[in-house]
Write a protein that holds these residues in place. Structure first.
Motif, PDB file in Angstrom:
ATOM      1  N   UNK A 149     -41.387  25.618   2.487  1.00  0.00           N
ATOM      2  CA  UNK A 149     -40.399  26.360   3.472  1.00  0.00           C
ATOM      3  C   UNK A 149     -39.234  25.373   3.855  1.00  0.00           C
ATOM      4  N   UNK A 150     -39.417  24.295   4.114  1.00  0.00           N
ATOM      5  CA  UNK A 150     -38.315  23.123   4.325  1.00  0.00           C
ATOM      6  C   UNK A 150     -37.418  22.816   2.919  1.00  0.00           C
ATOM      7  N   UNK A 151     -38.292  22.873   2.094  1.00  0.00           N
ATOM      8  CA  UNK A 151     -37.496  22.803   0.501  1.00  0.00           C
ATOM      9  C   UNK A 151     -36.504  23.882   0.424  1.00  0.00           C
ATOM     10  N   UNK A 152     -36.943  25.111   0.663  1.00  0.00           N
ATOM     11  CA  UNK A 152     -36.059  26.468   0.676  1.00  0.00           C
ATOM     12  C   UNK A 152     -34.972  26.275   1.606  1.00  0.00           C
ATOM     13  N   UNK A 153     -35.348  25.877   2.910  1.00  0.00           N
ATOM     14  CA  UNK A 153     -34.279  26.082   3.839  1.00  0.00           C
ATOM     15  C   UNK A 153     -33.128  24.891   3.632  1.00  0.00           C
ATOM     16  N   UNK A 154     -33.444  23.723   2.763  1.00  0.00           N
ATOM     17  CA  UNK A 154     -32.598  22.619   2.830  1.00  0.00           C
ATOM     18  C   UNK A 154     -31.634  23.025   1.630  1.00  0.00           C
ATOM     19  N   UNK A 155     -32.698  24.137   0.644  1.00  0.00           N
ATOM     20  CA  UNK A 155     -31.537  24.547  -0.500  1.00  0.00           C
ATOM     21  C   UNK A 155     -30.543  25.198   0.073  1.00  0.00           C
ATOM     22  N   UNK A 156     -30.993  26.527   1.043  1.00  0.00           N
ATOM     23  CA  UNK A 156     -29.892  27.337   1.376  1.00  0.00           C
ATOM     24  C   UNK A 156     -28.799  26.517   2.391  1.00  0.00           C
ATOM     25  N   UNK A 157     -29.260  25.518   2.777  1.00  0.00           N
ATOM     26  CA  UNK A 157     -28.085  24.527   3.570  1.00  0.00           C
ATOM     27  C   UNK A 157     -27.259  23.829   2.704  1.00  0.00           C
ATOM     28  N   UNK A 158     -27.732  23.543   1.245  1.00  0.00           N
ATOM     29  CA  UNK A 158     -27.025  22.931   0.425  1.00  0.00           C
ATOM     30  C   UNK A 158     -27.263  21.490   0.537  1.00  0.00           C
ATOM     31  N   UNK A 159     -28.418  21.312   1.319  1.00  0.00           N
ATOM     32  CA  UNK A 159     -28.811  19.764   1.351  1.00  0.00           C
ATOM     33  C   UNK A 159     -29.935  19.432   0.266  1.00  0.00           C
ATOM     34  N   UNK A 160     -29.206  19.206  -0.902  1.00  0.00           N
ATOM     35  CA  UNK A 160     -29.914  19.422  -1.976  1.00  0.00           C
ATOM     36  C   UNK A 160     -31.063  18.129  -2.341  1.00  0.00           C
ATOM     37  N   UNK A 161     -30.628  17.034  -1.959  1.00  0.00           N
ATOM     38  CA  UNK A 161     -31.389  15.874  -1.884  1.00  0.00           C
ATOM     39  C   UNK A 161     -32.596  16.048  -1.040  1.00  0.00           C
ATOM     40  N   UNK A 162     -32.589  16.642   0.064  1.00  0.00           N
ATOM     41  CA  UNK A 162     -33.805  16.674   0.873  1.00  0.00           C
ATOM     42  C   UNK A 162     -34.520  17.848   0.364  1.00  0.00           C
ATOM     43  N   UNK A 163     -33.930  18.792  -0.372  1.00  0.00           N
ATOM     44  CA  UNK A 163     -34.885  19.866  -0.940  1.00  0.00           C
ATOM     45  C   UNK A 163     -35.538  19.305  -2.226  1.00  0.00           C
ATOM     46  N   UNK A 164     -34.924  18.311  -2.792  1.00  0.00           N
ATOM     47  CA  UNK A 164     -35.647  17.811  -4.062  1.00  0.00           C
ATOM     48  C   UNK A 164     -37.090  17.068  -3.523  1.00  0.00           C
ATOM     49  N   UNK A 165     -36.850  16.168  -2.412  1.00  0.00           N
ATOM     50  CA  UNK A 165     -37.732  15.450  -1.816  1.00  0.00           C
ATOM     51  C   UNK A 165     -38.984  16.453  -1.379  1.00  0.00           C
ATOM     52  N   UNK A 166     -38.870  17.305  -0.670  1.00  0.00           N
ATOM     53  CA  UNK A 166     -39.586  18.369  -0.009  1.00  0.00           C
ATOM     54  C   UNK A 166     -40.314  18.954  -1.442  1.00  0.00           C
ATOM     55  N   UNK A 167     -39.530  19.495  -2.241  1.00  0.00           N
ATOM     56  CA  UNK A 167     -40.366  20.290  -3.285  1.00  0.00           C
ATOM     57  C   UNK A 167     -41.400  19.380  -3.995  1.00  0.00           C
ATOM     58  N   UNK A 168     -40.988  17.963  -4.381  1.00  0.00           N
ATOM     59  CA  UNK A 168     -41.778  17.170  -4.938  1.00  0.00           C
ATOM     60  C   UNK A 168     -43.032  16.950  -4.374  1.00  0.00           C
ATOM     61  N   UNK A 169     -42.854  16.605  -2.656  1.00  0.00           N
ATOM     62  CA  UNK A 169     -43.873  16.293  -1.964  1.00  0.00           C
ATOM     63  C   UNK A 169     -44.856  17.520  -1.878  1.00  0.00           C
ATOM     64  N   UNK A 170     -44.363  18.865  -1.944  1.00  0.00           N
ATOM     65  CA  UNK A 170     -45.322  20.098  -1.798  1.00  0.00           C
ATOM     66  C   UNK A 170     -45.825  20.212  -3.223  1.00  0.00           C
ATOM     67  N   UNK A 171     -45.226  19.791  -4.366  1.00  0.00           N
ATOM     68  CA  UNK A 171     -46.012  20.077  -5.892  1.00  0.00           C
ATOM     69  C   UNK A 171     -47.093  19.203  -5.670  1.00  0.00           C
ATOM     70  N   UNK A 172     -47.097  17.971  -5.015  1.00  0.00           N
ATOM     71  CA  UNK A 172     -48.262  17.082  -5.322  1.00  0.00           C
ATOM     72  C   UNK A 172     -49.462  17.595  -4.466  1.00  0.00           C
TER      73      UNK A 172
END
Length: 360
Positions: A149-172
């Motif tokens: 959810x934080x990854x998706x929210x960061x994406x919506x906010x155009x905070x792409x760097x944090x979105x990548x970090x959140x996605x990678x953390x969740x994928x693990x």
């Protein structure tokens, strides 16, 4: 589905032992369902497919979404699910309803999920989305779905760097299908991490999602690099049609080989291929470097000396022979397999943005 915390595994096992059918026990913890519930896991995966499409395109296939909702309703009505499973399916129905734009249905399903079993993590996600509320680091410790959810929210906010970090953390932490379904979105964020908020006009975000772009759209994307396009825009916002006319008139869309200049510029509505992209970038590169004498150096070497083309699928007689060799040698573009250029391959918006980043 993976159980993310040892404590939750114990809770799920306890409920499994004590329950038959839909049990009424309640918990204040967020419950992650056991992967043995194959039906529930199946619809969890279907939801993430729709969710990723929605965030990329802003809409979902309404027919497919309704089919999933109906199928989950049939599963719930079969009277063979535990209450925790029922709660999850109600929550997923609500989330899909929300993707469809039906907030009333989503709220109804949230209430039904809460009534069936308190503490389901998807119900909490649904509640947060209904309230446009963002998850917190405390929730991360409860369940990795909040990291998504934080990854998706960061994406919506155009905070792409944090979105990548959140996605990678969740994928693990989550099952493989989360990575498979959100991979395109994650990769989009990765491509955009250094170009965030470079253009504020309303259609720009939608343009970035395109797998194919026209020549006119390519030029529109190029304006994100003001330093490269200043000669045509003077740093001001102009219409895409005016931009095309200015760039075409300057010769940047015409072959740099004199024998082919009578072919004129690339059509504004043509789908951009790698070869078209090479033409524009090579002309732009030499204009930026102020090296017009370099435009035809490859044909001067290979054609005049009757040497074979170093790239098998790019003929020496091609109008863009110099352009292709130029962008490859200067590492602006690459050979697909280390041998061929594959010039007919179309270029996506993100791929073009990445090429622009190679200009220095």
């Amino acid at each position: 589905m993976k159980v993310l915390k040892t404590a939750f595994l114990s809770i799920c096992l306890l409920f499994s032992l004590l329950s038959s059918g839909c049990m009424s026990a309640q918990t204040d913890k967020y419950v992650e369902l056991n992967s043995d519930s194959q039906q529930t896991a199946f619809y969890e995966e279907r939801f993430t497919e729709l969710d990723a499409v929605y965030y990329m395109n802003g809409k979902v296939d309404l027919t497919v979404a309704q089919v999933y909702i109906n199928d989950m309703e049939n599963a719930i009505n079969a009277d063979s699910l535990k209450k925790a499973d029922c709660a999850r399916l109600y929550a997923l129905q609500g989330l899909i309803g929300l993707l469809k734009g039906d907030t009333s249905f989503a709220r109804d399903r949230l209430n039904m999920s809460r009534s069936s079993f308190k503490g389901d993590v998807r119900a909490s996600v649904l509640e947060d989305r209904l309230k446009s509320k963002k998850s917190s680091s405390k929730k991360h410790n409860e369940n990795a779905l909040f990291i998504i959810e934080d990854a998706l929210n960061s994406y919506s906010d155009k905070d792409y760097a944090n979105a990548v970090a959140y996605f990678d953390e969740a994928f693990l932490l989550l099952d493989n299908f989360y990575q498979e379904n959100y991979r395109q979105l994650r990769d989009f964020c990765w491509s955009m991490r250094s170009t965030a908020k470079v253009n504020a006009h309303s259609g720009y975000d939608k343009l970035l999602t395109k797998n194919k772009i026209t020549v006119e759209q390519m030029l529109e994307l190029a304006t994100t690099r003001t330093d490269l396009m200043y000669a045509y825009t003077a740093g001001k916002a102009i219409s895409s049609s005016v931009l095309y006319k200015r760039v075409a008139a300057s010769g940047e869309l015409t072959s740099c080989r004199s024998a082919y200049k009578n072919q004129g510029p690339l059509s504004r509505d043509a789908a951009v291929t790698k070869t078209m992209c090479a033409r524009f970038l090579w002309n732009l590169w030499n204009k930026k470097k102020n090296t017009p004498e370099q435009l035809n150096k490859y044909s001067a070497l290979f054609v005049d000396a009757s040497m074979r083309s170093p790239i098998p699928d790019v003929s020496r007689d091609s109008p863009d022979f110099d352009a292709v060799l130029g962008v490859v040698e200067n590492d602006l573009m690459h050979l697909e397999d280390g041998i061929n250029f594959s010039g007919d391959k179309t270029v996506s918006a993100i791929e073009f943005i990445e090429l622009l980043q190679k200009f220095n």
